[in-house]
Motif scaffolding. Structure first.
Motif, mmCIF file in Angstrom:
data_model
loop_
_atom_site.group_PDB
_atom_site.id
_atom_site.type_symbol
_atom_site.label_atom_id
_atom_site.label_comp_id
_atom_site.label_asym_id
_atom_site.label_seq_id
_atom_site.Cartn_x
_atom_site.Cartn_y
_atom_site.Cartn_z
ATOM 1 N N GLN A 41 4.181 5.351 -3.231
ATOM 2 C CA GLN A 41 3.306 6.447 -2.830
ATOM 3 C C GLN A 41 4.105 7.623 -2.271
ATOM 4 N N PRO A 51 5.203 9.958 0.482
ATOM 5 C CA PRO A 51 5.226 9.888 1.947
ATOM 6 C C PRO A 51 4.708 11.151 2.620
ATOM 7 N N VAL A 79 -5.516 4.691 4.436
ATOM 8 C CA VAL A 79 -5.372 3.504 3.578
ATOM 9 C C VAL A 79 -5.015 2.289 4.430
ATOM 10 N N TYR A 98 0.813 -1.210 0.000
ATOM 11 C CA TYR A 98 0.000 0.000 0.000
ATOM 12 C C TYR A 98 0.853 1.269 0.000
ATOM 13 N N LEU A 99 2.141 1.130 0.341
ATOM 14 C CA LEU A 99 2.993 2.283 0.593
ATOM 15 C C LEU A 99 4.058 2.517 -0.470
ATOM 16 N N ASP A 141 3.659 5.423 10.644
ATOM 17 C CA ASP A 141 3.259 6.821 10.802
ATOM 18 C C ASP A 141 4.406 7.655 11.363
ATOM 19 N N ASP A 175 -3.617 10.507 4.253
ATOM 20 C CA ASP A 175 -4.204 9.554 3.306
ATOM 21 C C ASP A 175 -3.629 8.158 3.505
ATOM 22 N N LEU A 176 -2.317 8.065 3.678
ATOM 23 C CA LEU A 176 -1.696 6.757 3.859
ATOM 24 C C LEU A 176 -2.166 6.110 5.161
ATOM 25 N N TRP A 177 -2.370 6.911 6.193
ATOM 26 C CA TRP A 177 -2.892 6.359 7.451
ATOM 27 C C TRP A 177 -4.271 5.740 7.226
#
Length: 394
Positions: A67, A69, A78, A63-64, A99, A74-76
């Motif tokens: 992407q 950083p 996801v 997922y990362l 995080d 948004d990543l959190w």
């Protein structure tokens, strides 16, 4: 139409790799790399379940990688919402370390400490406390004297040995006598919290709180297990001692029920377990709305401590910060053994100052970490049993 190098759209930074390093005594570090050469460090671990947490970190990698950083929010989401099953210590600890690393990257990319990205300082220094006494508390007076001479005036200790749901008066008397000795030896020159570690049930918690009141501990932590949080409000009605809990709660969605029910005076989320800086910042704000103080949990390593301090320095309701330098779990290794800037972790008269370096402010000794990870122990917490053979809470 504008053309030329100065008007080209800059491609966003991309995450390229996640690497984990399990190290002594019971910690795990995470390095997140980017295509611009800016790396971030986090500390995702469930003590005693590091292999499970490590696997969860790498399950999030698809997922990362690739992407941006800088899109931490948004990543959190996801990571949290991208799977049907969510929450709990393993997944939330994995998210927490990632995080932390993303905030480290963002701060380094922008050239500022993380607390500046969170709105800036609300205080100039942060009160920290030290553990004394070990799992089965002993030599507490000696340990307090030693640390008091080094400038500490606030401590925490385990409150009892294992106790059954209905235990004998001898164990109660022994626990209370130890606390009485501390007050007799030091008077009001120090303060101390007492951690029951969820070792006692509701009937004994009422008894212990009543007996402790004359000695005025700063707080009592986990008077009952987190899964028995419905009792916090009831216990608070029977004692004047501030109650604390939260290290075994993993998201704002768990904390909200406790805040609504009442009972806690101090909340102790762990930024290495409860979703990282992003989630703990929300929990801290929720606590402030309920007039509950913040004292982040941190018996871990240098990245975890740094993450806690950035949270403390932007949270008005932060009152105390746990730190693990000299804690009984650190057999042969200390948090600062893994950093190249120990001078930024100096504790002076019981306080720590804000970091000045960008990101989390921790310069990790990667060569040492890699070498140490080759002989990482598989730490497990002790398994205790009562006299009748049944399993006891550790």
């Amino acid at each position: 139409m504008l053309t030329g190098p100065s008007h080209r759209i800059r491609c966003p930074m991309k995450i390229t790799k996640l690497s984990t390093f399990r190290v002594a005594p019971r910690w795990m570090f995470l390095k997140v790399e980017t295509d611009e050469g800016i790396d971030g460090w986090g500390e995702p671990v469930v003590e005693g379940k590091s292999l499970s947490t490590e696997a969860a970190v790498h399950e999030f990698a698809p997922y990362l990688v690739g992407q941006d950083p800088m899109r931490i929010n948004d990543l959190w989401q996801v990571m949290y919402r991208g799977g049907f099953y969510r929450g709990g210590p393993t997944l939330m600890s994995a998210i927490a370390g990632i995080d932390q690393a993303l905030w480290d990257i963002k701060g380094k990319a922008l050239g500022v400490p993380v607390y500046q990205l969170l709105g800036g300082l609300v205080r100039d220094k942060m009160k920290v406390y030290s553990w004394v006494g070990g799992d089965r508390p002993s030599d507490v007076i000696r340990d307090i004297k030693r640390l008091h001479e080094r400038g500490f005036d606030t401590f925490k200790m385990n409150g009892s040995v294992e106790m059954g749901p209905l235990d004998n008066s001898a164990k109660v008397d022994a626990a209370i006598a130890r606390i009485a000795e501390i007050r007799e030896a030091f008077g009001n020159t120090i303060e101390f919290g007492i951690d029951f570690h969820g070792r006692i049930g509701l009937p004994m918690a009422k008894t212990m709180l009543r007996e402790l009141e004359p000695h005025r501990p700063l707080f009592v932590e986990e008077p009952v297990l987190a899964e028995q949080d419905e009792h916090y409000a009831r216990l608070a009605q029977h004692t004047s001692i501030p109650l604390a809990a939260g290290e075994r709660m993993y998201s704002r969605f768990e904390f909200k029920r406790v805040f609504e029910a009442g009972g806690l005076a101090i909340v102790q989320p762990d930024p290495s377990h409860a979703g990282g800086i992003s989630e703990c910042l929300k929990i801290a704000a929720m606590a402030e709305a309920y007039d509950v103080a913040l004292a982040p949990h941190c018996p871990l390593g240098p990245v975890a401590l740094a993450a806690c301090l950035h949270l403390d320095f932007v949270s008005h309701n932060a009152v105390l910060q746990e730190q693990s330098i000299g804690i009984h779990y650190n057999q042969g290794v200390e948090p600062l053994d893994y950093v190249l800037n120990p001078e930024d972790f100096v504790i002076q008269d019981g306080y720590m100052l804000p970091f000045t370096k960008p990101g989390l402010g921790v310069v990790m000794n990667e060569a040492h970490i890699r070498e140490a990870s080759l002989r990482a122990p598989d730490w497990r917490n002790p398994l205790w049993r009562h006299e009748d053979g049944s399993v006891a809470e550790w």
